[in-house]
Write a protein that holds these residues in place. Structure first.
Motif, mmCIF file in Angstrom:
data_model
loop_
_atom_site.group_PDB
_atom_site.id
_atom_site.type_symbol
_atom_site.label_atom_id
_atom_site.label_comp_id
_atom_site.label_asym_id
_atom_site.label_seq_id
_atom_site.Cartn_x
_atom_site.Cartn_y
_atom_site.Cartn_z
ATOM 1 N N ILE A 10 13.048 -2.068 -1.261
ATOM 2 C CA ILE A 10 13.214 -0.768 -1.906
ATOM 3 C C ILE A 10 11.992 0.097 -1.634
ATOM 4 C CG2 ILE A 10 13.321 0.388 -4.148
ATOM 5 C CD1 ILE A 10 15.086 -1.911 -5.114
ATOM 6 N N MET A 11 10.817 -0.515 -1.647
ATOM 7 C CA MET A 11 9.591 0.252 -1.392
ATOM 8 C C MET A 11 9.610 0.876 0.003
ATOM 9 S SD MET A 11 7.849 0.224 -4.177
ATOM 10 C CE MET A 11 9.284 -0.024 -5.241
ATOM 11 N N GLU A 12 10.166 0.161 0.985
ATOM 12 C CA GLU A 12 10.247 0.750 2.322
ATOM 13 C C GLU A 12 11.239 1.916 2.329
ATOM 14 O OE1 GLU A 12 10.906 -0.664 6.929
ATOM 15 O OE2 GLU A 12 12.417 -1.203 5.438
ATOM 16 N N ARG A 13 12.346 1.784 1.621
ATOM 17 C CA ARG A 13 13.306 2.886 1.560
ATOM 18 C C ARG A 13 12.677 4.125 0.926
ATOM 19 N NH1 ARG A 13 17.294 -0.909 -0.222
ATOM 20 N NH2 ARG A 13 17.468 0.091 -2.259
ATOM 21 N N VAL A 14 11.824 3.899 -0.064
ATOM 22 C CA VAL A 14 11.179 5.016 -0.758
ATOM 23 C C VAL A 14 10.131 5.690 0.108
ATOM 24 C CG1 VAL A 14 9.618 5.610 -2.662
ATOM 25 C CG2 VAL A 14 11.609 4.170 -3.095
ATOM 26 N N PHE A 15 9.236 4.901 0.691
ATOM 27 C CA PHE A 15 8.063 5.468 1.359
ATOM 28 C C PHE A 15 8.198 5.583 2.873
ATOM 29 C CE2 PHE A 15 6.268 3.655 -2.605
ATOM 30 C CZ PHE A 15 5.719 4.820 -3.126
ATOM 31 N N GLY A 16 9.086 4.797 3.480
ATOM 32 C CA GLY A 16 9.272 4.885 4.929
ATOM 33 C C GLY A 16 8.024 4.493 5.691
ATOM 34 N N GLU A 17 7.869 5.077 6.873
ATOM 35 C CA GLU A 17 6.727 4.776 7.731
ATOM 36 C C GLU A 17 5.631 5.816 7.542
ATOM 37 O OE1 GLU A 17 8.228 4.631 11.666
ATOM 38 O OE2 GLU A 17 9.377 2.788 11.354
ATOM 39 N N GLY A 18 4.496 5.551 8.150
ATOM 40 C CA GLY A 18 3.382 6.489 8.077
ATOM 41 C C GLY A 18 2.398 6.105 6.994
#
Length: 247
Positions: free
Chosen positions: A160-168
């Motif tokens: 979920i954290m990746e979906r929220v913040f994405g890359e970068g």
């Protein structure tokens, strides 16, 4: 139209003093973010009758367990560290009862700050009680002179954290001196500070249970942090979050 879910929020508590009565209080960011994410916040005072709390939980669709001062380690068989500022005993007893009942019901829960720490220890995990001593090579995670202190965040793919913040580059607020040590069975770390300190956990079962050490409700949070609440509400309602397209 999907009916908005009712989301319970516990409150902080201060016992009476010579110059002031006892009172409960809640930072507005918590209920504002729940409302902005599509839920209806319901504030729960520290009830002393478990049957009354069970009745309240019957009406709710999920719970946000807020942050605050430090959990009392004596309740888990450890000693109090000199750096600790403990929760009021009435609040802590209520929070632990609330957490127990939520876990028994497998109600959706989002734990923030000490709320995440309680989620972890209630399910069999452990804590570091003072980062500067337990993890002397860690970055600063608390600056008493800067309420907006921040550090980088590294998220796990597929979380979920990746979906929220994405890359970068990702930076989140940081205002804690305690942290998760052993992660509770059934949970996985889904975000860390670059120094390895756990910053988010998520249940790996069908239980919707998310924890963040940082505070997505605070004034120092980024615009992206609201999406943590949106993801939580979406997991309850079954309506997918439409995240903004990358530029």
């Amino acid at each position: 139209m999907v009916r908005k879910p009712l989301i319970g929020l516990n409150t902080d508590f201060r016992s009476s003093r010579k110059d002031a009565p006892a009172f409960s209080y809640l930072t507005a960011g918590y209920f504002d973010k729940v409302a902005q994410a599509g839920g209806i916040p319901v504030v729960i005072p520290p009830l002393e009758d478990e049957a009354d709390l069970q009745r309240v939980l019957d009406l709710l669709d999920g719970v946000v367990l807020i942050g605050g001062a430090d959990l009392d380690p004596r309740r888990d068989g450890y000693e109090v560290h000199p750096s600790m500022r403990l929760l009021d005993p009435r609040r802590e007893q209520f929070d632990r009862t609330l957490m127990q009942l939520v876990a028994e019901r497998r109600m959706p829960i989002l734990g923030i700050g000490s709320g995440m720490q309680l989620l972890n220890i209630s399910q069999g995990g452990t804590l570091f009680y003072h980062i500067p001593e337990d993890l002397p090579k860690a970055l600063p995670h608390f600056d008493p002179m800067d309420r907006a202190h921040r550090h980088a965040l590294v998220v796990e793919p597929g979380s979920i954290m990746e979906r929220v913040f994405g890359e970068g580059e990702i930076r989140v607020n940081s205002m804690h001196h305690m942290a998760i040590d052993d992660v509770a069975p059934g949970f996985a770390v889904t975000a860390r500070c670059p120094d390895g300190v756990v910053e988010a956990i998520e249940s790996q079962t069908d239980w919707v249970a998310i924890g963040t050490q940082f505070h997505p409700e605070a004034e120092s949070a980024s615009a992206l942090d609201l999406q943590i609440f949106e993801e939580f509400i979406a997991a309850i309602t079954g309506v997918e979050v439409c995240l903004p397209m990358a530029a």
